[in-house]
Design a protein around this motif. Structure first.
Motif, PDB file in Angstrom:
ATOM      1  N   LYS A 252      16.301  32.851  -6.372  1.00 50.58           N
ATOM      2  CA  LYS A 252      15.616  32.566  -5.112  1.00 50.58           C
ATOM      3  C   LYS A 252      16.607  32.715  -3.967  1.00 50.58           C
ATOM      4  O   LYS A 252      17.771  32.325  -4.097  1.00 50.58           O
ATOM      5  CB  LYS A 252      15.010  31.160  -5.129  1.00 50.58           C
ATOM      6  N   GLU A 310      11.490  29.343  -0.409  1.00 50.03           N
ATOM      7  CA  GLU A 310      11.276  29.127  -1.845  1.00 50.03           C
ATOM      8  C   GLU A 310      11.926  27.826  -2.314  1.00 50.03           C
ATOM      9  O   GLU A 310      11.602  27.321  -3.389  1.00 50.03           O
ATOM     10  CB  GLU A 310      11.897  30.287  -2.633  1.00 50.03           C
ATOM     11  N   LEU A 335       7.491  24.005  -3.854  1.00 46.14           N
ATOM     12  CA  LEU A 335       8.761  24.690  -3.643  1.00 46.14           C
ATOM     13  C   LEU A 335       9.849  23.997  -4.462  1.00 46.14           C
ATOM     14  O   LEU A 335       9.809  22.787  -4.670  1.00 46.14           O
ATOM     15  CB  LEU A 335       9.139  24.688  -2.157  1.00 46.14           C
TER      16      LEU A 335
END
Length: 465
Positions: A252, A310, A335
């Motif tokens: 991420k 994210e 998230l």
């Protein structure tokens, strides 16, 4: 999320918070201590306390709530220099509550009585953060008990004082001035927060008295003073580990950070994380200040989602942990959550619960991380439960002072020993050595929140392998 739903969550969070702080049932919090009214022997520090009332070698208790009659009698006995009676009382008090580090410290002090001793003092925030104070004192008490029951430091026992600084930089400076003026004090463990360590550190430096903080992580402490050390890795190490985990392991690249602009620690961790994420090829899209009066957890999470975040990184400190936990609740596991070591508390497990499962934190140490270490077994035998990283790093700070005192039991000797290139001691978290910056070159441990029974909350922290 509607304003009504957010208000409901905030109310629930606050209600739970009151219950947890008063409860004291978790494995490294205030186990077995009843929260109630104070009495004359049980000084709960507030801003109106005199400096004399903030320091104790056994003549007063800072542990919150009612204390047992035998502990109370022990405190009266040590104040009257009736050391044999104090020894009997504190021994009985520990049978009632074996994980009371204050009682163990007072017991060891009573055993010393008026004999020659080397003195160190713990600077902890009893008035504002009693659970953290008890965690820190467990490490100090274990190291004191260990050296004294083994014959002392070349035959001289270690006496430990407790100073309650409320995590207040000004009070920490006043305590530092008092300790500097007491020639018997040869070292200090603390303070707890980076703000207090930086403030009091100026006094310790001018007074040439060593202070080793087990919990202050701000990068500003590196190279701050040749008299200020720490056994905890700096925020640079924690931030780098979290950024690496986020980009390389989780794959991420877009994060937002929640922090407190009024906290040196929180600012430091946030800044280091932003830099580390950038170096890993990611980005921090937004920064949300938890200390703002108009902070809204719901609006912040909504904005983060719109920006394509994210990851939510919680660089909260103790004062803003409640707001960070509101973010955890509102996020509803959408998230990925990361956090710093101040999020590693009982409150996070109890309030975060299912919504916090999967959150990864960077901490200096975890009791199950090193199967070769004998410290976990010894600490469990002593306290009857698991201890936190704060206890382990406080143990290490005390062991470092003990080792330095073995070399040269003077203030100058302690400082020179710690800075020596051949200084080495074995602590809970491995070998203790200090760089010229005062830092300890040690790694951090990533831990994850998982369902579990050990903490008695239904959730646990376990090492990320």
């Amino acid at each position: 999320m509607s304003q009504k739903n957010e208000t409901t969550i905030l109310a629930l969070t606050l209600l739970l918070t009151v219950g947890i702080v008063g409860g004291g049932f978790w494995w490294f919090t205030n186990n077995g201590v009843k929260i109630g009214n104070t009495n004359i022997q049980n000084q709960q520090p507030g801003n109106n306390l005199s400096l004399q009332d903030r320091i104790s070698f056994g003549e007063k208790s800072f542990t919150p709530g009612d204390i047992s009659p035998v502990k109370k009698e022990g405190i009266q006995a040590i104040a009257a220099k009736s050391y044999d009676k104090a020894i009997a009382n504190f021994t009985a008090a520990l049978k009632l509550n074996r994980n009371d580090p204050e009682a163990l410290i007072f017991l060891n002090n009573a055993r010393i009585g008026s004999s020659k001793s080397y003195t160190i003092v713990a600077s902890v925030p009893f008035g504002t953060d009693p659970n953290t104070s008890l965690e820190i004192l467990r490490g100090i008490a274990q190291a004191q008990n260990q050296v004294n029951t083994s014959g002392g430091i070349k035959g001289v026992f270690l006496r430990v004082g407790i100073a309650s600084d409320d995590d207040n930089p000004e009070i920490s400076k006043q305590i530092a001035s008092s300790l500097v003026s007491n020639s018997e004090v040869l070292g200090v463990v603390g303070p707890n927060t980076s703000d207090s360590t930086l403030a009091a550190g100026t006094i310790y430096t001018s007074g040439q008295l060593v202070a080793i903080s087990p919990t202050s992580t701000s990068v500003k402490i590196s190279n701050f003073s040749r008299y200020v050390f720490r056994t905890v890795p700096s925020d640079f190490m924690a931030a780098r580990s979290l950024a690496n985990y986020m980009v390389r392991t989780l794959q991420k690249k877009n994060a937002v950070v929640f922090f407190n602009s009024q906290s040196n620690y929180s600012q430091s961790l946030k800044s280091e994380f932003v830099s580390s994420v950038s170096l890993e090829g990611g980005q921090v899209a937004s920064e949300f200040d938890l200390s703002r009066a108009d902070f809204s957890a719901a609006k912040s999470v909504e904005q983060a989602t719109k920006q394509g975040a994210e990851v939510l990184m919680l660089a909260a400190n103790t004062e803003t942990l409640d707001k960070a936990l509101q973010v955890v609740q509102i996020n509803q596991k959408q998230l990925t959550l990361l956090g710093g070591d101040d999020v590693y508390t009982a409150k996070t497990l109890e309030i975060g619960r299912e919504q916090a499962v999967g959150m990864v934190l960077a901490v200096p140490w975890h009791i199950d991380a090193d199967p070769k270490s004998d410290f976990p077994q010894k600490s469990r035998q002593l306290w009857g439960g698991d201890v936190s990283w704060r206890s382990a790093l406080s143990y290490d700070a005390t062991v470092a002072l003990i080792t330095a005192l073995e070399r040269n039991p003077t203030r100058d000797g302690v400082q020179q020993a710690l800075l020596s290139s051949d200084f080495s001691a074995t602590g809970a978290s491995g070998t203790i050595r200090f760089l010229a910056s005062g830092d300890r070159n040690a790694p951090v441990q990533l831990v994850k929140i998982v369902p579990g029974s050990r903490s008695r909350t239904g959730y646990d922290f376990e090492p990320v392998r």
